[in-house]
Design a protein around this motif. Structure first.
Motif, PDB file in Angstrom:
ATOM      1  N   ASN A 204      51.441  24.831  41.431  1.00 26.58           N
ATOM      2  CA  ASN A 204      52.007  24.660  40.093  1.00 26.58           C
ATOM      3  C   ASN A 204      50.988  24.999  39.009  1.00 26.58           C
ATOM      4  O   ASN A 204      51.312  25.682  38.020  1.00 26.58           O
ATOM      5  CB  ASN A 204      52.498  23.219  39.925  1.00 26.58           C
ATOM      6  N   GLU A 205      49.756  24.532  39.173  1.00 29.31           N
ATOM      7  CA  GLU A 205      48.758  24.731  38.121  1.00 29.31           C
ATOM      8  C   GLU A 205      48.341  26.193  37.998  1.00 29.31           C
ATOM      9  O   GLU A 205      48.139  26.699  36.889  1.00 29.31           O
ATOM     10  CB  GLU A 205      47.550  23.846  38.391  1.00 29.31           C
ATOM     11  N   ILE A 206      48.214  26.889  39.113  1.00 34.22           N
ATOM     12  CA  ILE A 206      47.804  28.298  39.063  1.00 34.22           C
ATOM     13  C   ILE A 206      48.905  29.150  38.443  1.00 34.22           C
ATOM     14  O   ILE A 206      48.636  30.016  37.594  1.00 34.22           O
ATOM     15  CB  ILE A 206      47.419  28.795  40.463  1.00 34.22           C
ATOM     16  N   GLN A 207      50.152  28.922  38.848  1.00 32.03           N
ATOM     17  CA  GLN A 207      51.246  29.685  38.249  1.00 32.03           C
ATOM     18  C   GLN A 207      51.325  29.422  36.751  1.00 32.03           C
ATOM     19  O   GLN A 207      51.497  30.349  35.944  1.00 32.03           O
ATOM     20  CB  GLN A 207      52.574  29.313  38.921  1.00 32.03           C
ATOM     21  N   GLY A 208      51.179  28.150  36.347  1.00 31.20           N
ATOM     22  CA  GLY A 208      51.247  27.828  34.931  1.00 31.20           C
ATOM     23  C   GLY A 208      50.097  28.428  34.144  1.00 31.20           C
ATOM     24  O   GLY A 208      50.290  28.975  33.045  1.00 31.20           O
ATOM     25  N   ALA A 209      48.872  28.341  34.693  1.00 30.14           N
ATOM     26  CA  ALA A 209      47.712  28.902  34.000  1.00 30.14           C
ATOM     27  C   ALA A 209      47.834  30.417  33.861  1.00 30.14           C
ATOM     28  O   ALA A 209      47.478  30.989  32.824  1.00 30.14           O
ATOM     29  CB  ALA A 209      46.429  28.529  34.745  1.00 30.14           C
ATOM     30  N   TYR A 210      48.350  31.062  34.890  1.00 29.98           N
ATOM     31  CA  TYR A 210      48.540  32.511  34.835  1.00 29.98           C
ATOM     32  C   TYR A 210      49.537  32.861  33.733  1.00 29.98           C
ATOM     33  O   TYR A 210      49.320  33.802  32.951  1.00 29.98           O
ATOM     34  CB  TYR A 210      49.029  33.015  36.187  1.00 29.98           C
ATOM     35  N   GLY A 211      50.642  32.111  33.662  1.00 37.58           N
ATOM     36  CA  GLY A 211      51.639  32.383  32.636  1.00 37.58           C
ATOM     37  C   GLY A 211      51.119  32.151  31.232  1.00 37.58           C
ATOM     38  O   GLY A 211      51.561  32.809  30.281  1.00 37.58           O
ATOM     39  N   ARG A 212      50.163  31.229  31.065  1.00 46.46           N
ATOM     40  CA  ARG A 212      49.551  30.976  29.756  1.00 46.46           C
ATOM     41  C   ARG A 212      48.353  31.889  29.503  1.00 46.46           C
ATOM     42  O   ARG A 212      47.755  31.832  28.433  1.00 46.46           O
ATOM     43  CB  ARG A 212      49.082  29.519  29.657  1.00 46.46           C
ATOM     44  N   GLU A 213      47.979  32.676  30.503  1.00 43.57           N
ATOM     45  CA  GLU A 213      46.779  33.506  30.456  1.00 43.57           C
ATOM     46  C   GLU A 213      45.543  32.646  30.203  1.00 43.57           C
ATOM     47  O   GLU A 213      44.628  33.020  29.460  1.00 43.57           O
ATOM     48  CB  GLU A 213      46.919  34.614  29.400  1.00 43.57           C
ATOM     49  N   ASP A 214      45.524  31.517  30.869  1.00 43.43           N
ATOM     50  CA  ASP A 214      44.453  30.536  30.726  1.00 43.43           C
ATOM     51  C   ASP A 214      43.405  30.797  31.807  1.00 43.43           C
ATOM     52  O   ASP A 214      43.428  30.197  32.889  1.00 43.43           O
ATOM     53  CB  ASP A 214      45.037  29.125  30.853  1.00 43.43           C
ATOM     54  N   VAL A 215      42.492  31.701  31.516  1.00 46.08           N
ATOM     55  CA  VAL A 215      41.507  32.106  32.512  1.00 46.08           C
ATOM     56  C   VAL A 215      40.553  30.960  32.840  1.00 46.08           C
ATOM     57  O   VAL A 215      40.111  30.817  33.989  1.00 46.08           O
ATOM     58  CB  VAL A 215      40.728  33.347  32.023  1.00 46.08           C
ATOM     59  N   ALA A 216      40.253  30.125  31.867  1.00 41.86           N
ATOM     60  CA  ALA A 216      39.356  28.992  32.122  1.00 41.86           C
ATOM     61  C   ALA A 216      39.925  28.075  33.197  1.00 41.86           C
ATOM     62  O   ALA A 216      39.197  27.627  34.095  1.00 41.86           O
ATOM     63  CB  ALA A 216      39.109  28.219  30.828  1.00 41.86           C
ATOM     64  N   SER A 217      41.215  27.806  33.148  1.00 38.44           N
ATOM     65  CA  SER A 217      41.837  26.970  34.181  1.00 38.44           C
ATOM     66  C   SER A 217      41.872  27.685  35.523  1.00 38.44           C
ATOM     67  O   SER A 217      41.682  27.066  36.569  1.00 38.44           O
ATOM     68  CB  SER A 217      43.254  26.574  33.754  1.00 38.44           C
ATOM     69  N   LEU A 218      42.122  28.992  35.507  1.00 42.52           N
ATOM     70  CA  LEU A 218      42.125  29.743  36.759  1.00 42.52           C
ATOM     71  C   LEU A 218      40.758  29.682  37.431  1.00 42.52           C
ATOM     72  O   LEU A 218      40.672  29.590  38.658  1.00 42.52           O
ATOM     73  CB  LEU A 218      42.521  31.202  36.496  1.00 42.52           C
ATOM     74  N   ARG A 219      39.693  29.706  36.652  1.00 39.16           N
ATOM     75  CA  ARG A 219      38.349  29.621  37.230  1.00 39.16           C
ATOM     76  C   ARG A 219      38.091  28.267  37.870  1.00 39.16           C
ATOM     77  O   ARG A 219      37.272  28.146  38.780  1.00 39.16           O
ATOM     78  CB  ARG A 219      37.309  29.889  36.142  1.00 39.16           C
ATOM     79  N   ARG A 220      38.780  27.258  37.401  1.00 37.58           N
ATOM     80  CA  ARG A 220      38.636  25.922  37.982  1.00 37.58           C
ATOM     81  C   ARG A 220      39.442  25.784  39.268  1.00 37.58           C
ATOM     82  O   ARG A 220      39.133  24.941  40.116  1.00 37.58           O
ATOM     83  CB  ARG A 220      39.096  24.881  36.957  1.00 37.58           C
ATOM     84  N   THR A 223      38.785  30.920  43.581  1.00 41.23           N
ATOM     85  CA  THR A 223      37.461  31.495  43.792  1.00 41.23           C
ATOM     86  C   THR A 223      37.206  32.586  42.760  1.00 41.23           C
ATOM     87  O   THR A 223      38.148  33.167  42.193  1.00 41.23           O
ATOM     88  CB  THR A 223      37.354  32.108  45.189  1.00 41.23           C
ATOM     89  N   PRO A 224      35.945  32.916  42.491  1.00 40.32           N
ATOM     90  CA  PRO A 224      35.650  34.003  41.550  1.00 40.32           C
ATOM     91  C   PRO A 224      36.335  35.318  41.929  1.00 40.32           C
ATOM     92  O   PRO A 224      36.751  36.080  41.049  1.00 40.32           O
ATOM     93  CB  PRO A 224      34.124  34.117  41.617  1.00 40.32           C
ATOM     94  N   GLU A 225      36.445  35.586  43.212  1.00 41.64           N
ATOM     95  CA  GLU A 225      37.127  36.814  43.639  1.00 41.64           C
ATOM     96  C   GLU A 225      38.570  36.825  43.172  1.00 41.64           C
ATOM     97  O   GLU A 225      39.055  37.807  42.594  1.00 41.64           O
ATOM     98  CB  GLU A 225      37.057  36.958  45.160  1.00 41.64           C
TER      99      GLU A 225
END
Length: 319
Positions: A204-220, A223-225
């Motif tokens: 849920n969090e990754i899909q939501g962060a991607y939709g918000r273009e929230d790169v900071a959350s994606l990094r949390r 993986t960096p890759e």
């Protein structure tokens, strides 16, 4: 002989139609991962994860990874990362080049735009342009899934419908089979209910962060890759002038494919079937452009270092 005004207008109209078809070519599976296979699964990166009750068919291969295949790697159906593959060459490229050049100069497949054969030939070429553009989009976002069906394993947890009383997905040990490449031999590990809940939260969090273009959350959360791949997709959306908004993500069913340890790092691959609202909008006008799939079936691999959280390390397509 100079082309007549009517002939020139017809050429311009048909070429404009081809351009509009090219621009309108849909982006396939715009959600994180783009419908393809990416990331790393340790020594199992280029081995298909065992199929499960959630995804009993073939598993899509990893096409993009920072992990290199081991020497002598040979696993039919699993594609190693492509090395500078070209698109649109050979017969189709030559036919399009010659045909379009002929059209622009006043000669097509049949020696001139005045004849019905030439007109049909030009229409055929325009159709090929639109088709190739669509294939190009698919090529960069989802290559053909070529994995052979893996041997089914005992499902360690499953979810269908509302969560059981007390919450969480239930799980247990799933022995790991198959080969390994280099380093310590993978050892099976036990996955606990809290781990399954963490996997669902990550979905849920990754899909939501991607939709918000929230790169900071994606990094949390990844993986960096994986974050690097997500950033590439977000930059591609920005270049197209669109934004991919994702909401209403709901896990419908999930089960464990395999879980193992390599040295100090733990891995877990889970098959998940989930629903979502996947929509694309124009950035400038907020105009709705297209809908992506409303349900997906994917294998997500997570890794965890000692004392750390589970991080998404790979996505593959399920069936």
């Amino acid at each position: 002989m100079a082309s007549s005004p009517a002939r020139r207008r017809r050429v311009v109209t048909l070429l404009a139609l081809a351009a509009s078809l090219a621009v309108a070519a849909p982006a396939v599976d715009a959600r994180p991962g783009g419908g393809g296979g990416m990331g790393s699964r340790g020594s199992k990166t280029f081995s298909a994860p065992p199929s499960t009750a959630t995804s009993p068919g073939a598993t899509g291969p990893i096409q993009r990874s920072q992990t290199s295949p081991s020497p002598g790697f040979n696993n039919p159906g699993m594609a190693a990362p492509s090395q500078g593959r070209r698109f649109g060459g050979g017969f189709l490229g030559g036919m399009l080049g010659a045909g379009l050049l002929g059209a622009l100069l006043g000669a097509g497949f049949s020696g001139g735009l005045g004849g019905i054969g030439s007109f049909i030939g030009l229409i055929f070429q325009i159709g090929l342009i639109a088709f190739l553009v669509m294939l190009a989009v698919r090529f960069f976002r989802r290559r053909q899934e070529g994995a052979q069906p893996a041997m089914a394993s005992n499902a360690s947890y499953a979810r269908s419908g509302p969560p059981p009383q007390g919450g969480g997905l239930q799980g247990g040990m799933n022995p790991v089979g198959g080969g390994y490449s280099g380093g310590a031999r993978p050892q099976p590990i036990q996955i606990q209910p809290d781990d399954f809940q963490a996997f669902e939260r990550s979905l849920n969090e990754i899909q939501g962060a991607y939709g918000r273009e929230d790169v900071a959350s994606l990094r949390r959360l990844a993986t960096p890759e994986m974050v690097g791949y997500f950033e590439e997709e977000l930059r591609a959306n920005a270049a197209r002038g669109v934004v991919n908004r994702i909401s209403d993500v709901k896990l419908l069913q999930g089960d464990l494919s395999e879980a193992w340890r390599e040295g100090p790092v733990e891995f877990a691959t889970v098959a998940m079937r989930f629903s979502l609202r996947d929509e694309v909008f124009e950035r400038a006008s907020n105009r709705h452009v297209e809908n992506g799939p409303q349900e997906a079936k994917e294998f997500w691999t997570f890794l965890r270092e000692p004392g750390g959280p589970w991080l998404l390390s790979a996505i593959q397509q399920g069936r």
